[in-house]
Enzyme design. Structure first.
Site, PDB file in Angstrom:
ATOM      1  N   LYS A  12       1.006  -1.259  -0.038  1.00 16.95           N
ATOM      2  CA  LYS A  12      -0.064  -0.021  -0.043  1.00 16.95           C
ATOM      3  C   LYS A  12       0.840   1.083  -0.053  1.00 16.95           C
ATOM      4  CE  LYS A  12      -3.917  -0.945   3.027  1.00 16.95           C
ATOM      5  NZ  LYS A  12      -4.668  -0.507   4.215  1.00 16.95           N
ATOM      6  N   ASP A  64      -7.929   2.493   4.679  1.00 16.13           N
ATOM      7  CA  ASP A  64      -8.622   0.929   4.903  1.00 16.13           C
ATOM      8  C   ASP A  64      -9.474   0.396   3.749  1.00 16.13           C
ATOM      9  OD1 ASP A  64      -9.003  -0.746   7.065  1.00 16.13           O
ATOM     10  OD2 ASP A  64     -11.023  -0.496   6.988  1.00 16.13           O
ATOM     11  N   GLY A 138      -1.672  -9.644  -2.387  1.00  7.73           N
ATOM     12  CA  GLY A 138      -3.109  -9.632  -1.776  1.00  7.73           C
ATOM     13  C   GLY A 138      -4.188 -10.319  -2.846  1.00  7.73           C
TER      14      GLY A 138
HETATM   15  P1  ITT Z   1      -2.891  -1.533   7.405  1.00  9.89           P
HETATM   16  O1  ITT Z   1      -4.199  -1.694   7.974  1.00  9.89           O
HETATM   17  O2  ITT Z   1      -1.765  -1.669   8.296  1.00  9.89           O
HETATM   18  O3  ITT Z   1      -2.944  -0.345   6.484  1.00  9.89           O
HETATM   19  P2  ITT Z   1      -3.507  -4.225   5.884  1.00  9.89           P
HETATM   20  O4  ITT Z   1      -2.932  -4.998   4.950  1.00  9.89           O
HETATM   21  O5  ITT Z   1      -4.102  -4.741   7.292  1.00  9.89           O
HETATM   22  O6  ITT Z   1      -2.745  -2.610   6.275  1.00  9.89           O
HETATM   23  P3  ITT Z   1      -6.446  -3.390   5.284  1.00  9.89           P
HETATM   24  O7  ITT Z   1      -6.923  -3.466   6.870  1.00  9.89           O
HETATM   25  O8  ITT Z   1      -7.054  -2.136   4.724  1.00  9.89           O
HETATM   26  O9  ITT Z   1      -5.042  -3.125   5.395  1.00  9.89           O
HETATM   27  O10 ITT Z   1      -6.573  -4.697   4.562  1.00  9.89           O
HETATM   28  C1  ITT Z   1      -7.265  -4.524   3.409  1.00  9.89           C
HETATM   29  C2  ITT Z   1      -6.726  -5.975   2.804  1.00  9.89           C
HETATM   30  O11 ITT Z   1      -7.590  -6.173   1.712  1.00  9.89           O
HETATM   31  C3  ITT Z   1      -5.239  -6.333   2.635  1.00  9.89           C
HETATM   32  O12 ITT Z   1      -4.384  -6.837   3.708  1.00  9.89           O
HETATM   33  C4  ITT Z   1      -5.281  -7.090   1.273  1.00  9.89           C
HETATM   34  O13 ITT Z   1      -5.631  -8.416   1.556  1.00  9.89           O
HETATM   35  C5  ITT Z   1      -6.602  -6.821   0.435  1.00  9.89           C
HETATM   36  N1  ITT Z   1      -6.537  -5.684  -0.154  1.00  9.89           N
HETATM   37  C6  ITT Z   1      -6.503  -4.417  -0.148  1.00  9.89           C
HETATM   38  N2  ITT Z   1      -6.425  -3.511  -1.181  1.00  9.89           N
HETATM   39  C7  ITT Z   1      -5.710  -4.476  -2.011  1.00  9.89           C
HETATM   40  C8  ITT Z   1      -5.127  -4.293  -3.406  1.00  9.89           C
HETATM   41  O14 ITT Z   1      -4.883  -3.237  -3.874  1.00  9.89           O
HETATM   42  N3  ITT Z   1      -4.706  -5.416  -4.039  1.00  9.89           N
HETATM   43  C9  ITT Z   1      -4.810  -6.664  -3.345  1.00  9.89           C
HETATM   44  N4  ITT Z   1      -5.271  -6.836  -2.316  1.00  9.89           N
HETATM   45  C10 ITT Z   1      -5.896  -5.861  -1.546  1.00  9.89           C
END
Ligand code: ITT
Length: 182
Positions: A12, A64, A138
Site C-alpha cells: 500500500k 482502509d 493480496g
Molecule cells: P494496514 O491496515 O496496516 O494499512 P492491512 O493490509 O491490514 O494494512 P487493510 O486492513 O486495509 O490493510 O486490509 C485490506 C486487505 O484487503 C489487504 O490486506 C489485502 O489483503 C486486501 N487488499 C486491499 N487492497 C488491495 C489491493 O489493491 N490489492 C490486493 N489486495 C488488496
C-alpha cells in the site's frame, strides 16, 4: 510538503507514494493500530484516525480497504485482511466455485487527519477471476477491474493505479492537497 502514512502494509505504501510523489513527500509510519469491527470502511477508518490523532504528527493519513463480493453478500469487506491471511486467494476461489455471478467491488477509504478529519473514497467495480492470474499482492491475482480487457490487477503492473480503488481515493486526496497548498 510532508505527509505521514500510517500503515503496516508496504505494498500500500509503495502504491500511494508513487501516486503522491508529484505533490508530497510521503513518510512511512509502520505501526499497527486497532481496527474496530464495523460494517463500513468509513467507520473503521474514522475510529483508527481518532485513535492515532494524539500519537502521530499531523498531517497524517491511513487507508482502509476491502473486497466486497456480491454473491457472498459483501464478504470479506472490512475483514479482507484477516480473510486473506487465513483462506487466501485459493479459499475465495473455492467459495466461488460454480458461482456464475462474479461481480465484486474493491473499496478504499483514506482518512486524513489535517486540522480536521477528511475522508476520501475510491471504488473499483469488477469481477472475481476463475483462476489465479499474474503477480501483485493480496487479492490482485483474482480481481479483474472493469475496463481492463480482462486483465487482473496482478497482470496490470503499475497500470493498476488507473483502475484501482486506491488510485481513485489517492487522486481525491491529491486534489485536496493541491488546493490546500495553493
Ligand atoms: P494496514 O491496515 O496496516 O494499512 P492491512 O493490509 O491490514 O494494512 P487493510 O486492513 O486495509 O490493510 O486490509 C485490506 C486487505 O484487503 C489487504 O490486506 C489485502 O489483503 C486486501 N487488499 C486491499 N487492497 C488491495 C489491493 O489493491 N490489492 C490486493 N489486495 C488488496
Amino acid at each position: 510538503m510532508k505527509v505521514r502514512f500510517v500503515t503496516s502494509n508496504e505494498h500500500k505504501f509503495q502504491e500511494v507514494k508513487r501516486m503522491l510523489s508529484r505533490v508530497a513527500e510521503v513518510i512511512w509510519v509502520n505501526i499497527e493500530y486497532p481496527e474496530v469491527q464495523a460494517a463500513s470502511l468509513e467507520e473503521v477508518a474514522t475510529f483508527s484516525a481518532r485513535w492515532l490523532e494524539d500519537k502521530v504528527e499531523r498531517p497524517f493519513f491511513l487507508e482502509d480497504s476491502g473486497l466486497f463480493i456480491e454473491a457472498l453478500n459483501g464478504f470479506p469487506g472490512p475483514f479482507s485482511s484477516y480473510v486473506f491471511r487465513t483462506i487466501g486467494n485459493e479459499g475465495i476461489l473455492k467459495l466461488m466455485q460454480g458461482v456464475s455471478h462474479r461481480r465484486a467491488t474493491f473499496k478504499s477509504v483514506i482518512a486524513l487527519m489535517d486540522r480536521e478529519l477528511h475522508l476520501f473514497v475510491g471504488s473499483s467495480p469488477g469481477e472475481i477471476a476463475e483462476e489465479i492470474r499474474g503477480g501483485g499482492w493480496g487479492f490482485d491475482p483474482i480481481f479483474i477491474p472493469d475496463g481492463s480487457n480482462g486483465l487482473t490487477f496482478g497482470e496490470l503492473g503499475e497500470r493498476k493505479d488507473e483502475f484501482s480503488h486506491r488510485g481513485r481515493s489517492v487522486r481525491e486526496l491529491l486534489n485536496y492537497l493541491v488546493r490546500r497548498n495553493s
